[in-house]
Design a protein around this motif. Structure first.
Motif, PDB file in Angstrom:
ATOM      1  N   VAL A   1       0.840  -1.204   0.000  1.00  0.00           N
ATOM      2  CA  VAL A   1       0.000   0.000   0.000  1.00  0.00           C
ATOM      3  C   VAL A   1       0.875   1.254   0.000  1.00  0.00           C
ATOM      4  CG1 VAL A   1      -1.685   1.350   1.330  1.00  0.00           C
ATOM      5  CG2 VAL A   1      -1.995  -1.120   1.083  1.00  0.00           C
ATOM      6  N   ILE A   2       1.892   1.271   0.857  1.00  0.00           N
ATOM      7  CA  ILE A   2       2.783   2.446   0.920  1.00  0.00           C
ATOM      8  C   ILE A   2       3.506   2.649  -0.411  1.00  0.00           C
ATOM      9  CG2 ILE A   2       4.814   3.488   2.030  1.00  0.00           C
ATOM     10  CD1 ILE A   2       4.003   2.001   4.606  1.00  0.00           C
ATOM     11  N   GLU A   3       4.010   1.568  -0.995  1.00  0.00           N
ATOM     12  CA  GLU A   3       4.718   1.678  -2.284  1.00  0.00           C
ATOM     13  C   GLU A   3       3.813   2.284  -3.353  1.00  0.00           C
ATOM     14  OE1 GLU A   3       7.044  -1.676  -3.695  1.00  0.00           O
ATOM     15  OE2 GLU A   3       7.400  -2.298  -1.620  1.00  0.00           O
ATOM     16  N   ARG A   4       2.550   1.847  -3.385  1.00  0.00           N
ATOM     17  CA  ARG A   4       1.608   2.373  -4.382  1.00  0.00           C
ATOM     18  C   ARG A   4       1.317   3.852  -4.122  1.00  0.00           C
ATOM     19  NH1 ARG A   4       0.365   2.750  -9.085  1.00  0.00           N
ATOM     20  NH2 ARG A   4      -1.759   2.538  -9.801  1.00  0.00           N
ATOM     21  N   ILE A   5       1.128   4.204  -2.847  1.00  0.00           N
ATOM     22  CA  ILE A   5       0.898   5.605  -2.478  1.00  0.00           C
ATOM     23  C   ILE A   5       2.078   6.466  -2.933  1.00  0.00           C
ATOM     24  CG2 ILE A   5       0.810   7.190  -0.493  1.00  0.00           C
ATOM     25  CD1 ILE A   5      -0.989   5.094   0.918  1.00  0.00           C
TER      26      ILE A   5
ATOM     27  N   SER B   1      -6.531   8.238  -2.042  1.00  0.00           N
ATOM     28  CA  SER B   1      -7.883   8.289  -2.616  1.00  0.00           C
ATOM     29  C   SER B   1      -7.953   7.583  -3.967  1.00  0.00           C
ATOM     30  CB  SER B   1      -8.341   9.743  -2.757  1.00  0.00           C
ATOM     31  OG  SER B   1      -8.460  10.343  -1.485  1.00  0.00           O
ATOM     32  N   VAL B   2      -6.841   7.572  -4.689  1.00  0.00           N
ATOM     33  CA  VAL B   2      -6.792   6.911  -5.998  1.00  0.00           C
ATOM     34  C   VAL B   2      -6.893   5.392  -5.856  1.00  0.00           C
ATOM     35  CG1 VAL B   2      -5.297   6.436  -8.010  1.00  0.00           C
ATOM     36  CG2 VAL B   2      -5.522   8.776  -7.142  1.00  0.00           C
ATOM     37  N   ILE B   3      -6.251   4.835  -4.836  1.00  0.00           N
ATOM     38  CA  ILE B   3      -6.197   3.364  -4.713  1.00  0.00           C
ATOM     39  C   ILE B   3      -7.273   2.777  -3.806  1.00  0.00           C
ATOM     40  CG2 ILE B   3      -3.729   3.232  -5.250  1.00  0.00           C
ATOM     41  CD1 ILE B   3      -3.238   2.784  -2.214  1.00  0.00           C
ATOM     42  N   SER B   4      -8.006   3.631  -3.095  1.00  0.00           N
ATOM     43  CA  SER B   4      -9.011   3.124  -2.153  1.00  0.00           C
ATOM     44  C   SER B   4     -10.418   3.518  -2.608  1.00  0.00           C
ATOM     45  CB  SER B   4      -8.732   3.663  -0.746  1.00  0.00           C
ATOM     46  OG  SER B   4      -8.746   5.082  -0.749  1.00  0.00           O
ATOM     47  N   SER B   5     -11.420   2.936  -1.938  1.00  0.00           N
ATOM     48  CA  SER B   5     -12.808   3.250  -2.291  1.00  0.00           C
ATOM     49  C   SER B   5     -13.707   3.092  -1.069  1.00  0.00           C
ATOM     50  CB  SER B   5     -13.284   2.316  -3.406  1.00  0.00           C
ATOM     51  OG  SER B   5     -13.317   0.972  -2.931  1.00  0.00           O
ATOM     52  N   GLY B   6     -14.913   3.650  -1.161  1.00  0.00           N
ATOM     53  CA  GLY B   6     -15.920   3.466  -0.121  1.00  0.00           C
ATOM     54  C   GLY B   6     -15.487   3.928   1.255  1.00  0.00           C
ATOM     55  N   ASN B   7     -15.868   3.145   2.281  1.00  0.00           N
ATOM     56  CA  ASN B   7     -15.544   3.498   3.665  1.00  0.00           C
ATOM     57  C   ASN B   7     -14.049   3.460   3.940  1.00  0.00           C
ATOM     58  OD1 ASN B   7     -18.135   4.055   4.566  1.00  0.00           O
ATOM     59  ND2 ASN B   7     -18.550   1.934   5.111  1.00  0.00           N
TER      60      ASN B   7
ATOM     61  N   GLN C   1      -6.586 -13.944   4.881  1.00  0.00           N
ATOM     62  CA  GLN C   1      -7.002 -14.098   3.473  1.00  0.00           C
ATOM     63  C   GLN C   1      -8.519 -14.173   3.350  1.00  0.00           C
ATOM     64  OE1 GLN C   1      -4.629 -17.559   2.507  1.00  0.00           O
ATOM     65  NE2 GLN C   1      -3.087 -16.318   1.442  1.00  0.00           N
ATOM     66  N   ASP C   2      -9.158 -14.953   4.230  1.00  0.00           N
ATOM     67  CA  ASP C   2     -10.623 -15.074   4.200  1.00  0.00           C
ATOM     68  C   ASP C   2     -11.285 -13.734   4.511  1.00  0.00           C
ATOM     69  OD1 ASP C   2     -10.378 -17.726   3.611  1.00  0.00           O
ATOM     70  OD2 ASP C   2     -10.826 -18.453   5.636  1.00  0.00           O
ATOM     71  N   GLY C   3     -10.717 -13.021   5.481  1.00  0.00           N
ATOM     72  CA  GLY C   3     -11.254 -11.714   5.863  1.00  0.00           C
ATOM     73  C   GLY C   3     -11.198 -10.723   4.710  1.00  0.00           C
ATOM     74  N   ILE C   4     -10.072 -10.702   4.004  1.00  0.00           N
ATOM     75  CA  ILE C   4      -9.911  -9.803   2.852  1.00  0.00           C
ATOM     76  C   ILE C   4     -10.899 -10.187   1.752  1.00  0.00           C
ATOM     77  CG2 ILE C   4      -8.340  -9.102   0.986  1.00  0.00           C
ATOM     78  CD1 ILE C   4      -6.039  -9.484   3.099  1.00  0.00           C
TER      79      ILE C   4
ATOM     80  N   SER D   1     -10.283  -5.684  -0.476  1.00  0.00           N
ATOM     81  CA  SER D   1      -9.787  -6.416  -1.641  1.00  0.00           C
ATOM     82  C   SER D   1      -9.377  -5.446  -2.747  1.00  0.00           C
ATOM     83  CB  SER D   1     -10.870  -7.348  -2.197  1.00  0.00           C
ATOM     84  OG  SER D   1     -11.233  -8.302  -1.245  1.00  0.00           O
ATOM     85  N   HIS D   2     -10.208  -4.426  -2.972  1.00  0.00           N
ATOM     86  CA  HIS D   2      -9.925  -3.403  -3.988  1.00  0.00           C
ATOM     87  C   HIS D   2      -8.626  -2.673  -3.665  1.00  0.00           C
ATOM     88  CE1 HIS D   2     -10.747  -0.100  -6.812  1.00  0.00           C
ATOM     89  NE2 HIS D   2     -10.403   0.718  -5.821  1.00  0.00           N
TER      90      HIS D   2
END
Length: 200
Positions: A35-39, A65-71, A182-185, A192-193
């Motif tokens: 996540v940090i690398e993408r940010i 904001s580009v890589i995340s969505s919703g809540n 993994q199941d939680g994600i 997941s997004h």
């Protein structure tokens, strides 16, 4: 990046009776690093387009904001903004205190300086995340940018723990495993997004 103790602390705050396997901690650390690398990749592009040399909290907010969505996007940004506000308020109070000491005594006494984590009310330590960001970026990272990113990461870790613990508790177990994570994600479309968008 070493996050073992921080992940354990966040887990303890959320549910003192639960633990996490070593592999589970490594998996969450790996997700966070992605996540940090993408940010940082997006932040580098944003500041390069505008001839800016520093990555600020505003840049991190846009990149997240580009890589995340919703809540995940809304709550992540909201909690990070509150963290920045707390950090700035602390700095303003500290400045006023020093100014007051100067007026009263004519000198500034040597004071122990609180860390950014303490000023911001974070569980995660800012410095290792700032170093990781710096290593991945071609630009300099403002302290506010590092704090904002740390707050977002702390929120994501808490979300990962929250979705992972459901299976653990349902099966009357005390340790969260890689399978639980993994199941939680898989059952959370927003997580997941985010993770899919952050995968190398």
């Amino acid at each position: 990046m070493e996050l073992t103790n921080s992940i354990k602390t966040i887990l303890k705050q959320m549910n003192p009776s639960l633990m996490m396997t070593e592999h589970g901690i490594k998996m969450i650390t790996s997700i966070v690093e992605g996540v940090i690398e993408r940010i940082i990749k997006i932040s580098d592009l944003l500041v390069s387009e505008h001839d800016i040399i520093l990555i600020s909290d505003y840049t991190i907010e846009t990149a997240y904001s580009v890589i995340s969505s919703g809540n995940i996007k809304q709550i992540g940004n909201s909690s990070a903004k509150n963290t920045i506000k707390q950090f700035n308020n602390f700095n303003n109070k500290e400045f006023l205190n020093i100014d007051e000491i100067t007026r009263q005594n004519g000198i500034i006494e040597k004071m122990s300086r609180p860390r950014p984590r303490d000023k911001s009310g974070l569980t995660l330590t800012v410095k290792p995340i700032q170093k990781f960001m710096t290593d991945k970026s071609v630009h300099k990272i403002k302290i506010e940018g590092a704090i904002y990113c740390t707050a977002v990461i702390e929120y994501i870790i808490a979300e990962l723990i929250d979705v992972s613990k459901k299976n653990t508790l349902k099966d009357n177990r005390k340790k969260i495993t890689v399978d639980d994570i993994q199941d939680g994600i898989a059952t959370d479309s927003e997580l997941s997004h985010l993770i899919l968008n952050s995968s190398p």
